[in-house]
Design a protein around this motif. Sequence first.
Motif, short mmCIF file in Angstrom:
data_model
loop_
_atom_site.label_atom_id
_atom_site.label_comp_id
_atom_site.label_asym_id
_atom_site.label_seq_id
_atom_site.Cartn_x
_atom_site.Cartn_y
_atom_site.Cartn_z
N THR A 38 0.88 -1.28 -0.19
CA THR A 38 0.05 0.19 -0.22
C THR A 38 0.86 1.22 0.01
O THR A 38 0.53 2.20 -0.60
CB THR A 38 -1.01 -0.06 1.25
OG1 THR A 38 -1.83 -1.01 1.06
CG2 THR A 38 -1.62 1.30 1.25
N ILE A 41 2.06 1.89 -3.59
CA ILE A 41 0.93 1.94 -4.27
C ILE A 41 0.57 3.51 -4.29
O ILE A 41 0.37 4.15 -5.33
CB ILE A 41 -0.09 1.11 -4.11
CG1 ILE A 41 0.03 -0.19 -4.55
CG2 ILE A 41 -1.46 1.72 -4.64
CD1 ILE A 41 -0.89 -1.30 -4.07
N LEU A 42 0.53 3.70 -2.90
CA LEU A 42 0.19 5.26 -2.63
C LEU A 42 1.36 6.43 -3.15
O LEU A 42 0.92 7.38 -3.50
CB LEU A 42 -0.12 5.44 -1.23
CG LEU A 42 -1.60 4.70 -0.90
CD1 LEU A 42 -1.75 5.19 0.57
CD2 LEU A 42 -2.67 5.17 -1.67
N ASP A 44 3.64 5.92 -5.71
CA ASP A 44 3.37 6.07 -6.97
C ASP A 44 2.26 6.93 -7.53
O ASP A 44 1.90 7.47 -8.73
CB ASP A 44 3.09 4.59 -7.72
CG ASP A 44 4.49 3.92 -7.61
OD1 ASP A 44 5.78 4.56 -7.45
OD2 ASP A 44 4.61 2.85 -7.79
N ALA A 45 0.87 6.80 -6.67
CA ALA A 45 -0.27 7.72 -7.04
C ALA A 45 -0.47 9.03 -6.44
O ALA A 45 -1.44 9.76 -6.54
CB ALA A 45 -1.47 6.97 -6.12
N HIS A 47 0.73 10.25 -3.47
CA HIS A 47 0.35 10.54 -1.97
C HIS A 47 1.63 10.87 -1.23
O HIS A 47 1.77 11.04 -0.15
CB HIS A 47 -0.27 9.45 -1.42
CG HIS A 47 -1.56 9.12 -1.58
ND1 HIS A 47 -2.67 9.36 -0.80
CD2 HIS A 47 -2.30 8.95 -2.86
CE1 HIS A 47 -3.70 9.01 -1.23
NE2 HIS A 47 -3.60 8.92 -2.69
N CYS A 197 -6.70 1.00 0.78
CA CYS A 197 -5.59 1.57 -0.05
C CYS A 197 -6.49 2.15 -1.44
O CYS A 197 -6.16 3.13 -2.00
CB CYS A 197 -4.85 0.39 -0.63
SG CYS A 197 -3.43 0.69 -1.90
N SER A 201 -6.52 6.02 -2.64
CA SER A 201 -6.11 6.33 -4.22
C SER A 201 -7.10 7.10 -5.06
O SER A 201 -6.96 7.86 -5.82
CB SER A 201 -5.77 5.10 -4.77
OG SER A 201 -4.74 4.37 -4.35
N GLU A 204 -7.65 10.99 -3.98
CA GLU A 204 -6.68 11.95 -4.61
C GLU A 204 -7.18 12.19 -6.11
O GLU A 204 -7.28 13.35 -6.40
CB GLU A 204 -5.42 11.20 -4.59
CG GLU A 204 -4.56 12.08 -5.41
CD GLU A 204 -4.07 13.54 -5.06
OE1 GLU A 204 -3.35 14.15 -5.83
OE2 GLU A 204 -4.75 14.21 -4.11
N ARG A 205 -7.64 10.98 -6.66
CA ARG A 205 -8.18 11.22 -7.96
C ARG A 205 -9.49 12.07 -8.00
O ARG A 205 -9.94 13.00 -8.97
CB ARG A 205 -8.52 9.94 -8.50
CG ARG A 205 -9.18 9.94 -10.19
CD ARG A 205 -9.36 8.69 -10.67
NE ARG A 205 -10.17 8.59 -12.01
CZ ARG A 205 -9.55 9.03 -13.13
NH1 ARG A 205 -8.12 9.33 -13.18
NH2 ARG A 205 -10.35 8.99 -14.33
N TYR A 247 -3.37 -3.05 -8.70
CA TYR A 247 -2.47 -2.01 -8.04
C TYR A 247 -1.11 -2.68 -7.45
O TYR A 247 -0.11 -2.28 -7.89
CB TYR A 247 -2.94 -1.09 -6.89
CG TYR A 247 -3.88 -0.18 -7.40
CD1 TYR A 247 -4.36 0.08 -8.76
CD2 TYR A 247 -5.09 0.50 -6.27
CE1 TYR A 247 -5.39 0.95 -9.27
CE2 TYR A 247 -5.96 1.04 -6.88
CZ TYR A 247 -5.97 1.40 -8.11
OH TYR A 247 -7.19 2.36 -8.54
#
Length: 263
Positions: A38, A41-42, A44-45, A47, A197, A201, A204-205, A247
Amino acid sequence: MATTLTLDKDTLVAKARQSMQRMLPDNAWTPRQKLALTCRILFDAGHDSGLAGQITCRADKPGTYYTQRLGLGFDEISESNLLLVDEDLNVLEGDGMANPANRFHSWVYRARPDVNCIIHTHPLHIVALSMLEVPLMVSHMDICPLFDDCAFLKQWPGVPVGNEEGEIISAALGDKRAILLAHHGQLVACASIEEACVLASLFERAAKLQLLAMAAGEIKPIPEALAREAHDWISTPKRSQTTFAYYARRALKQHADCLAPAA
Protein backbone atom coordinates in the motif's frame (compact mmCIF):
# COMPACT_ATOMS: atom_id res chain seq x y z
CA MET A 1 -28.61 -18.18 -27.53
CA ALA A 2 -28.77 -15.34 -25.00
CA THR A 3 -30.71 -16.10 -21.82
CA THR A 4 -30.20 -12.89 -19.79
CA LEU A 5 -31.58 -10.17 -22.07
CA THR A 6 -34.95 -10.10 -20.30
CA LEU A 7 -33.61 -10.12 -16.74
CA ASP A 8 -34.07 -7.04 -14.55
CA LYS A 9 -31.12 -5.04 -13.26
CA ASP A 10 -31.28 -6.34 -9.67
CA THR A 11 -31.07 -9.92 -10.90
CA LEU A 12 -28.12 -9.10 -13.16
CA VAL A 13 -26.31 -7.33 -10.33
CA ALA A 14 -26.82 -10.34 -8.06
CA LYS A 15 -25.54 -12.73 -10.73
CA ALA A 16 -22.47 -10.57 -11.33
CA ARG A 17 -21.65 -10.48 -7.63
CA GLN A 18 -22.00 -14.23 -7.35
CA SER A 19 -19.64 -14.67 -10.29
CA MET A 20 -17.10 -12.30 -8.72
CA GLN A 21 -17.16 -14.23 -5.46
CA ARG A 22 -16.65 -17.49 -7.31
CA MET A 23 -14.17 -16.48 -9.99
CA LEU A 24 -11.97 -13.76 -8.46
CA PRO A 25 -9.32 -15.07 -6.03
CA ASP A 26 -8.64 -13.74 -2.56
CA ASN A 27 -5.28 -12.10 -1.87
CA ALA A 28 -2.70 -14.27 -0.13
CA TRP A 29 -0.39 -11.52 1.15
CA THR A 30 0.06 -11.09 4.90
CA PRO A 31 -1.11 -7.87 6.59
CA ARG A 32 2.50 -6.64 6.79
CA GLN A 33 2.99 -7.30 3.09
CA LYS A 34 -0.27 -5.52 2.24
CA LEU A 35 0.82 -2.49 4.26
CA ALA A 36 4.17 -2.37 2.48
CA LEU A 37 2.49 -2.74 -0.90
CA THR A 38 0.00 0.00 0.00
CA CYS A 39 2.80 2.42 0.81
CA ARG A 40 4.41 1.85 -2.58
CA ILE A 41 1.06 2.01 -4.39
CA LEU A 42 0.18 5.31 -2.75
CA PHE A 43 3.64 6.75 -3.36
CA ASP A 44 3.22 6.06 -7.08
CA ALA A 45 -0.30 7.55 -6.94
CA GLY A 46 0.98 10.94 -5.74
CA HIS A 47 0.53 10.56 -1.98
CA ASP A 48 4.16 11.40 -1.32
CA SER A 49 4.70 14.44 0.90
CA GLY A 50 8.11 13.88 2.42
CA LEU A 51 7.69 12.17 5.78
CA ALA A 52 4.11 13.36 6.30
CA GLY A 53 1.33 10.81 6.55
CA GLN A 54 0.80 7.53 8.34
CA ILE A 55 -0.62 4.10 7.66
CA THR A 56 -1.71 1.64 10.34
CA CYS A 57 -3.58 -1.63 10.62
CA ARG A 58 -4.75 -3.57 13.63
CA ALA A 59 -2.48 -6.39 14.81
CA ASP A 60 -3.56 -9.61 16.50
CA LYS A 61 -3.38 -8.31 20.07
CA PRO A 62 -6.08 -5.72 20.89
CA GLY A 63 -4.70 -2.21 21.26
CA THR A 64 -1.72 -2.84 18.98
CA TYR A 65 -1.14 -2.05 15.33
CA TYR A 66 1.47 -2.07 12.59
CA THR A 67 2.77 1.19 11.18
CA GLN A 68 5.74 2.61 9.31
CA ARG A 69 8.93 3.89 10.91
CA LEU A 70 9.37 7.63 11.22
CA GLY A 71 12.19 8.78 8.96
CA LEU A 72 11.25 6.55 6.03
CA GLY A 73 9.22 7.69 3.05
CA PHE A 74 6.37 5.63 1.65
CA ASP A 75 8.71 4.55 -1.16
CA GLU A 76 11.07 3.01 1.42
CA ILE A 77 8.56 0.98 3.43
CA SER A 78 8.97 -2.77 3.28
CA GLU A 79 7.64 -5.77 5.14
CA SER A 80 10.90 -5.89 7.10
CA ASN A 81 10.94 -2.33 8.49
CA LEU A 82 7.37 -2.00 9.74
CA LEU A 83 6.83 -1.46 13.46
CA LEU A 84 4.40 -3.02 15.91
CA VAL A 85 3.25 -0.40 18.44
CA ASP A 86 0.70 -0.01 21.20
CA GLU A 87 -1.78 2.83 21.72
CA ASP A 88 0.87 4.89 23.49
CA LEU A 89 3.16 4.43 20.44
CA ASN A 90 5.60 2.27 22.39
CA VAL A 91 7.48 0.05 19.91
CA LEU A 92 6.83 -3.63 20.64
CA GLU A 93 8.57 -5.01 17.55
CA GLY A 94 11.01 -3.40 15.13
CA ASP A 95 13.61 -0.64 15.25
CA GLY A 96 13.01 3.10 15.41
CA MET A 97 9.97 5.14 16.39
CA ALA A 98 6.46 5.67 15.08
CA ASN A 99 5.24 9.02 13.81
CA PRO A 100 3.93 10.95 16.87
CA ALA A 101 0.90 11.93 14.78
CA ASN A 102 -0.19 8.28 14.90
CA ARG A 103 -1.80 9.14 18.22
CA PHE A 104 -5.08 10.11 16.59
CA HIS A 105 -5.32 6.68 14.92
CA SER A 106 -5.88 5.16 18.37
CA TRP A 107 -8.89 7.44 18.85
CA VAL A 108 -10.39 6.35 15.54
CA TYR A 109 -9.83 2.66 16.29
CA ARG A 110 -11.47 3.03 19.69
CA ALA A 111 -14.48 4.83 18.20
CA ARG A 112 -14.81 2.48 15.21
CA PRO A 113 -14.48 -1.26 15.95
CA ASP A 114 -15.36 -1.89 12.28
CA VAL A 115 -12.13 -0.17 11.15
CA ASN A 116 -9.02 -2.31 10.65
CA CYS A 117 -6.85 0.04 8.57
CA ILE A 118 -6.29 3.80 8.58
CA ILE A 119 -4.42 5.82 5.96
CA HIS A 120 -3.66 9.51 6.41
CA THR A 121 -1.73 11.38 3.70
CA HIS A 122 -1.20 14.84 2.21
CA PRO A 123 -1.45 14.28 -1.57
CA LEU A 124 -1.20 17.29 -3.87
CA HIS A 125 -4.76 17.64 -5.16
CA ILE A 126 -6.44 16.79 -1.87
CA VAL A 127 -4.28 19.36 -0.11
CA ALA A 128 -5.11 21.98 -2.77
CA LEU A 129 -8.82 21.27 -2.34
CA SER A 130 -8.50 21.41 1.45
CA MET A 131 -7.11 24.94 1.17
CA LEU A 132 -10.39 26.09 -0.36
CA GLU A 133 -12.40 24.91 2.68
CA VAL A 134 -14.96 23.16 0.48
CA PRO A 135 -16.11 19.55 0.90
CA LEU A 136 -15.52 16.85 -1.67
CA MET A 137 -18.16 16.80 -4.40
CA VAL A 138 -18.99 13.44 -5.97
CA SER A 139 -20.32 13.95 -9.48
CA HIS A 140 -18.89 11.07 -11.50
CA MET A 141 -19.60 7.34 -11.53
CA ASP A 142 -16.03 6.29 -10.75
CA ILE A 143 -15.94 8.44 -7.60
CA CYS A 144 -19.21 7.12 -6.18
CA PRO A 145 -17.58 4.97 -3.49
CA LEU A 146 -17.09 8.32 -1.75
CA PHE A 147 -20.71 9.43 -2.20
CA ASP A 148 -22.17 10.27 1.23
CA ASP A 149 -19.15 8.46 2.63
CA CYS A 150 -16.72 11.37 2.97
CA ALA A 151 -16.97 13.71 5.96
CA PHE A 152 -15.49 17.21 6.07
CA LEU A 153 -13.65 18.94 8.91
CA LYS A 154 -13.59 22.64 8.09
CA GLN A 155 -11.70 23.81 11.18
CA TRP A 156 -8.03 22.82 11.26
CA PRO A 157 -7.20 21.65 14.82
CA GLY A 158 -3.43 21.88 14.32
CA VAL A 159 -0.86 19.12 14.14
CA PRO A 160 -2.48 15.84 15.26
CA VAL A 161 -0.06 14.86 18.01
CA GLY A 162 -2.35 15.60 20.99
CA ASN A 163 -5.36 13.77 22.30
CA GLU A 164 -7.57 16.74 21.45
CA GLU A 165 -6.90 16.26 17.75
CA GLY A 166 -7.78 12.58 18.06
CA GLU A 167 -11.11 13.42 19.65
CA ILE A 168 -11.91 16.07 17.03
CA ILE A 169 -10.95 13.99 13.98
CA SER A 170 -12.63 10.78 15.15
CA ALA A 171 -15.82 12.69 15.97
CA ALA A 172 -15.83 14.48 12.61
CA LEU A 173 -15.29 11.19 10.76
CA GLY A 174 -18.37 9.68 12.40
CA ASP A 175 -19.50 6.51 10.66
CA LYS A 176 -18.02 7.38 7.27
CA ARG A 177 -15.03 5.77 5.58
CA ALA A 178 -13.25 8.98 4.55
CA ILE A 179 -12.78 12.58 5.64
CA LEU A 180 -11.34 15.68 4.01
CA LEU A 181 -9.38 17.67 6.59
CA ALA A 182 -9.28 21.38 5.74
CA HIS A 183 -5.77 22.84 5.47
CA HIS A 184 -4.40 19.38 6.11
CA GLY A 185 -5.11 16.29 3.99
CA GLN A 186 -7.18 13.14 3.84
CA LEU A 187 -7.97 10.17 6.03
CA VAL A 188 -9.62 6.88 5.18
CA ALA A 189 -10.72 4.35 7.79
CA CYS A 190 -11.79 1.02 6.36
CA ALA A 191 -12.52 -2.60 7.16
CA SER A 192 -9.49 -3.92 5.30
CA ILE A 193 -6.10 -2.80 4.05
CA GLU A 194 -7.20 -3.39 0.47
CA GLU A 195 -10.29 -1.23 0.89
CA ALA A 196 -8.30 1.57 2.53
CA CYS A 197 -5.65 1.54 -0.20
CA VAL A 198 -8.19 1.63 -3.01
CA LEU A 199 -10.28 4.35 -1.36
CA ALA A 200 -7.25 6.54 -0.61
CA SER A 201 -6.13 6.26 -4.23
CA LEU A 202 -9.62 7.14 -5.41
CA PHE A 203 -9.82 10.10 -3.00
CA GLU A 204 -6.83 11.82 -4.61
CA ARG A 205 -8.27 11.23 -8.09
CA ALA A 206 -11.60 12.65 -6.93
CA ALA A 207 -9.93 15.82 -5.66
CA LYS A 208 -8.03 16.23 -8.93
CA LEU A 209 -11.23 15.83 -10.94
CA GLN A 210 -13.06 18.30 -8.73
CA LEU A 211 -10.37 20.95 -9.14
CA LEU A 212 -10.36 20.47 -12.93
CA ALA A 213 -14.14 20.68 -13.10
CA MET A 214 -14.31 23.73 -10.83
CA ALA A 215 -11.80 25.51 -13.06
CA ALA A 216 -13.94 24.81 -16.11
CA GLY A 217 -17.39 25.65 -14.74
CA GLU A 218 -20.09 24.65 -12.26
CA ILE A 219 -20.12 21.04 -11.10
CA LYS A 220 -23.52 19.44 -11.66
CA PRO A 221 -24.94 16.93 -9.17
CA ILE A 222 -25.81 13.36 -10.04
CA PRO A 223 -29.08 11.68 -8.92
CA GLU A 224 -28.78 10.52 -5.32
CA ALA A 225 -30.40 7.13 -5.90
CA LEU A 226 -28.04 6.31 -8.77
CA ALA A 227 -25.04 7.54 -6.81
CA ARG A 228 -25.93 5.26 -3.91
CA GLU A 229 -26.42 2.36 -6.32
CA ALA A 230 -22.95 2.94 -7.76
CA HIS A 231 -21.48 3.33 -4.26
CA ASP A 232 -22.79 -0.06 -3.21
CA TRP A 233 -21.89 -1.73 -6.52
CA ILE A 234 -18.24 -0.69 -6.31
CA SER A 235 -17.76 -0.80 -2.52
CA THR A 236 -17.54 -4.54 -1.92
CA PRO A 237 -14.69 -6.51 -0.33
CA LYS A 238 -14.18 -8.55 -3.48
CA ARG A 239 -13.91 -5.47 -5.69
CA SER A 240 -11.42 -3.93 -3.24
CA GLN A 241 -9.33 -7.12 -3.18
CA THR A 242 -9.29 -7.36 -6.96
CA THR A 243 -8.43 -3.71 -7.52
CA PHE A 244 -5.71 -3.89 -4.87
CA ALA A 245 -4.23 -6.96 -6.56
CA TYR A 246 -3.99 -5.02 -9.83
CA TYR A 247 -2.36 -2.04 -8.10
CA ALA A 248 0.04 -4.42 -6.32
CA ARG A 249 1.10 -6.14 -9.55
CA ARG A 250 1.79 -2.76 -11.07
CA ALA A 251 3.76 -1.59 -8.01
CA LEU A 252 5.84 -4.76 -7.80
CA LYS A 253 7.25 -4.10 -11.25
CA GLN A 254 9.07 -1.12 -9.73
CA HIS A 255 9.18 -1.99 -6.02
CA ALA A 256 9.89 -5.71 -5.64
CA ASP A 257 11.98 -4.90 -2.55
CA CYS A 258 8.90 -3.95 -0.52
CA LEU A 259 8.21 -7.65 0.15
CA ALA A 260 11.66 -8.30 1.59
CA PRO A 261 11.05 -10.22 4.85
CA ALA A 262 12.66 -9.33 8.16
CA ALA A 263 16.08 -10.91 8.64
